[in-house]
Scaffold this active site. Structure first.
Site, mmCIF file in Angstrom:
data_model
loop_
_atom_site.group_PDB
_atom_site.id
_atom_site.type_symbol
_atom_site.label_atom_id
_atom_site.label_comp_id
_atom_site.label_asym_id
_atom_site.label_seq_id
_atom_site.Cartn_x
_atom_site.Cartn_y
_atom_site.Cartn_z
ATOM 1 N N ASN A 61 -4.381 15.228 9.578
ATOM 2 C CA ASN A 61 -3.344 14.232 9.304
ATOM 3 C C ASN A 61 -1.982 14.906 9.346
ATOM 4 O O ASN A 61 -1.846 16.093 9.035
ATOM 5 C CB ASN A 61 -3.561 13.599 7.922
ATOM 6 N N HIS A 68 1.790 14.485 7.655
ATOM 7 C CA HIS A 68 2.397 13.843 6.495
ATOM 8 C C HIS A 68 3.870 14.217 6.439
ATOM 9 O O HIS A 68 4.215 15.397 6.614
ATOM 10 C CB HIS A 68 1.677 14.261 5.212
ATOM 11 N N SER A 80 4.042 18.138 7.173
ATOM 12 C CA SER A 80 2.836 18.964 6.993
ATOM 13 C C SER A 80 1.679 18.439 7.827
ATOM 14 O O SER A 80 1.461 17.220 7.875
ATOM 15 C CB SER A 80 2.387 18.939 5.513
ATOM 16 N N ASP A 116 -3.772 13.198 0.700
ATOM 17 C CA ASP A 116 -2.729 14.175 1.061
ATOM 18 C C ASP A 116 -2.895 15.483 0.301
ATOM 19 O O ASP A 116 -1.912 16.213 0.118
ATOM 20 C CB ASP A 116 -1.336 13.586 0.806
HETATM 21 N N1 LIG Z 1 -9.004 10.101 1.994
HETATM 22 C C1 LIG Z 1 -7.836 10.233 2.638
HETATM 23 N N2 LIG Z 1 -7.379 9.223 3.407
HETATM 24 C C2 LIG Z 1 -6.183 9.368 4.050
HETATM 25 C C3 LIG Z 1 -5.407 10.531 3.891
HETATM 26 C C4 LIG Z 1 -5.927 11.582 3.073
HETATM 27 O O1 LIG Z 1 -5.304 12.660 2.921
HETATM 28 N N3 LIG Z 1 -7.135 11.397 2.468
HETATM 29 N N4 LIG Z 1 -4.136 10.624 4.484
HETATM 30 C C5 LIG Z 1 -3.581 9.311 4.795
HETATM 31 C C6 LIG Z 1 -2.239 9.245 5.424
HETATM 32 N N5 LIG Z 1 -1.276 8.873 4.374
HETATM 33 C C7 LIG Z 1 -0.276 9.788 4.154
HETATM 34 O O2 LIG Z 1 -0.174 10.807 4.870
HETATM 35 C C8 LIG Z 1 -1.362 7.655 3.644
HETATM 36 C C9 LIG Z 1 -1.768 6.499 4.299
HETATM 37 C C10 LIG Z 1 -1.876 5.309 3.596
HETATM 38 C C11 LIG Z 1 -1.569 5.237 2.246
HETATM 39 C C12 LIG Z 1 -1.732 3.922 1.510
HETATM 40 O O3 LIG Z 1 -1.296 3.762 0.383
HETATM 41 N N6 LIG Z 1 -2.395 2.960 2.203
HETATM 42 C C13 LIG Z 1 -2.724 1.642 1.608
HETATM 43 C C14 LIG Z 1 -2.392 0.522 2.581
HETATM 44 C C15 LIG Z 1 -0.948 0.659 3.034
HETATM 45 C C16 LIG Z 1 -0.696 -0.318 4.188
HETATM 46 O O4 LIG Z 1 -1.676 -0.906 4.686
HETATM 47 O O5 LIG Z 1 0.489 -0.418 4.567
HETATM 48 C C17 LIG Z 1 -4.230 1.528 1.388
HETATM 49 O O6 LIG Z 1 -5.008 2.201 2.147
HETATM 50 O O7 LIG Z 1 -4.576 0.748 0.502
HETATM 51 C C18 LIG Z 1 -1.146 6.379 1.581
HETATM 52 C C19 LIG Z 1 -1.032 7.588 2.271
HETATM 53 C C20 LIG Z 1 -4.555 8.533 5.648
HETATM 54 N N7 LIG Z 1 -5.737 8.357 4.860
HETATM 55 N N1 LIG Z 2 1.387 8.954 4.580
HETATM 56 C C1 LIG Z 2 1.227 8.844 6.006
HETATM 57 C C2 LIG Z 2 2.584 8.773 6.653
HETATM 58 O O1 LIG Z 2 3.552 8.345 6.059
HETATM 59 N N2 LIG Z 2 2.617 9.213 7.932
HETATM 60 C C3 LIG Z 2 3.833 9.160 8.660
HETATM 61 O O2 LIG Z 2 3.898 7.939 9.377
HETATM 62 C C4 LIG Z 2 4.769 8.157 10.493
HETATM 63 C C5 LIG Z 2 4.092 7.587 11.701
HETATM 64 O O3 LIG Z 2 5.027 7.574 12.748
HETATM 65 P P1 LIG Z 2 4.486 7.322 14.251
HETATM 66 O O4 LIG Z 2 3.635 6.091 14.195
HETATM 67 O O5 LIG Z 2 5.768 7.146 15.032
HETATM 68 O O6 LIG Z 2 3.706 8.543 14.644
HETATM 69 C C6 LIG Z 2 4.973 9.680 10.629
HETATM 70 O O7 LIG Z 2 6.255 10.038 10.168
HETATM 71 C C7 LIG Z 2 3.914 10.243 9.716
HETATM 72 O O8 LIG Z 2 4.278 11.492 9.123
#
Ligand SMILES: Nc1nc2c(c(=O)[nH]1)N[C@@H](CN(C=O)c1ccc(C(=O)N[C@@H](CCC(=O)O)C(=O)O)cc1)CN2
Ligand SMILES: NCC(=O)N[C@@H]1O[C@H](COP(=O)([O-])[O-])[C@@H](O)[C@H]1O
Length: 215
Positions: free
Chosen positions: A109, A111, A138, A147
Site C-alpha cells: 500500500n 500511504h 510511505s 497502516d
Molecule cells: N487491513 C488493512 N486494510 C487496508 C490498509 C491496511 O493497512 N490494512 N490500508 C488501506 C489504505 N488506507 C490508507 O492508506 C485506508 C483506506 C481506507 C480507510 C477507510 O477508513 N475506509 C472506509 C471507507 C472509506 C470510503 O469508502 O471512502 C472503510 O473501509 O470503512 C482508511 C485507510 C487499505 N486497506
Molecule cells: N489511506 C489511503 C490513502 O489515503 N491513499 C492515498 O490516496 C491517494 C490516491 O491517489 P490516486 O488515486 O491518484 O493514486 C494517494 O495519495 C494515496 O497515498
C-alpha cells in the site's frame, strides 16, 4: 532478466499512482499489470487502465451482504489473475484479517504520510494543523493493523512556510509517483520481501522507517 512479476492493482479513485506504475513498466521494471480492480465504478483510474490496454473489473461493496463477503469475492477475483503481488493504489477499503492473511507478504500500500504518523485518512490536513516541518509518503506491506504494516520505503517532503493543503498534497503526490514504482520494481526484482522481522531489502532487514529518501 528476472521473470515477469504479475500485478493486480486495486484502486478507488483518480489513479495517479496507477498511472505512475503503468508509466514505469517495461524498460528495467519486470512487473506487468494483469488487471486493475476498483470498488467504485466511477474511478477515473479505470479509464487510465483501459487507455493502457489493461483489463479492468469493478466490484462494488453494495452488492455484498457484509465486509467479509466483499473481501471473499475480491480475493476470488484477484486469484483468477494469479498475481505475484497485489498493489493497493488509493484503494479506500479496510481489508479484513482473512484477506490480509491470504496475501501476506504479497500486498503493498501507498500511504500519504510518514508512518507511523497519521494513520488513516485526511493526513495532509492533520500534518498542517499540527505545525509539522515535514511530511511525506510511505510504501508498506499491508497487515491487519490499518497502516501499521512493515515499511518498505518512505519519502520525506519538507512542509514549506505558509504552504496550503493543495500544494502540500501535490508535492507528496509527486513523491508517491516516484517511490511506489521503485518499491514495486524492487519486489519484482526479488530484492524487496517481507521477512519474519519486517521488510527486507537484498536479504538485509530495513530500518523501521523502511528505506528513507529525503528530497
Ligand atoms: N487491513 C488493512 N486494510 C487496508 C490498509 C491496511 O493497512 N490494512 N490500508 C488501506 C489504505 N488506507 C490508507 O492508506 C485506508 C483506506 C481506507 C480507510 C477507510 O477508513 N475506509 C472506509 C471507507 C472509506 C470510503 O469508502 O471512502 C472503510 O473501509 O470503512 C482508511 C485507510 C487499505 N486497506
Ligand atoms: N489511506 C489511503 C490513502 O489515503 N491513499 C492515498 O490516496 C491517494 C490516491 O491517489 P490516486 O488515486 O491518484 O493514486 C494517494 O495519495 C494515496 O497515498
Amino acid at each position: 532478466m528476472p521473470d515477469a512479476c504479475d500485478l493486480v492493482v486495486l484502486i478507488s479513485g483518480a489513479g495517479s499512482n496507477l498511472q505512475a506504475l503503468i508509466d514505469s513498466l517495461g524498460n528495467r521494471n519486470p512487473a506487468r499489470i494483469r488487471a486493475v480492480i476498483s470498488n467504485r465504478a466511477d474511478a477515473y483510474g479505470l479509464q487510465r487502465a483501459r487507455q493502457a490496454g489493461i483489463e479492468t473489473r469493478v466490484l462494488q461493496p453494495r452488492d455484498y451482504p457484509d465486509r467479509d463477503g466483499f473481501d471473499d469475492a475480491l480475493a476470488d477475483l484477484i486469484d483468477g489473475y494469479s498475481p505475484d503481488l497485489v498493489v493497493l493504489a488509493g484503494f479506500m477499503r479496510i481489508l479484513g484479517p482473512a484477506f490480509v492473511r491470504r496475501y501476506n507478504g504479497r500486498l503493498l500500500n501507498i500511504h500519504p504520510s510518514l508512518l507511523p504518523k497519521y494513520k488513516g485518512l485526511d493526513t495532509h490536513r492533520r500534518a498542517l494543523e499540527a505545525g509539522d516541518s515535514e511530511h511525506g509518503c510511505s510504501v508498506h506491506f499491508v497487515t491487519e493493523e490499518l497502516d501499521g504494516g512493515p515499511l518498505a520505503l518512505q519519502a520525506v517532503v519538507p512542509i514549506l512556510a505558509g504552504e496550503g493543503l493543495e500544494n502540500l498534497a501535490q508535492r507528496v503526490h509527486e513523491q508517491e509517483h516516484l517511490i511506489y514504482p521503485l518499491a514495486v520494481r524492487w519486489f519484482a526484482e526479488g530484492r524487496l520481501r517481507l521477512g519474519a522481522q519486517g521488510a527486507m531489502l537484498d536479504g538485509t532487514p530495513l530500518p523501521a522507517t523502511g528505506q528513507l529518501i529525503r528530497i
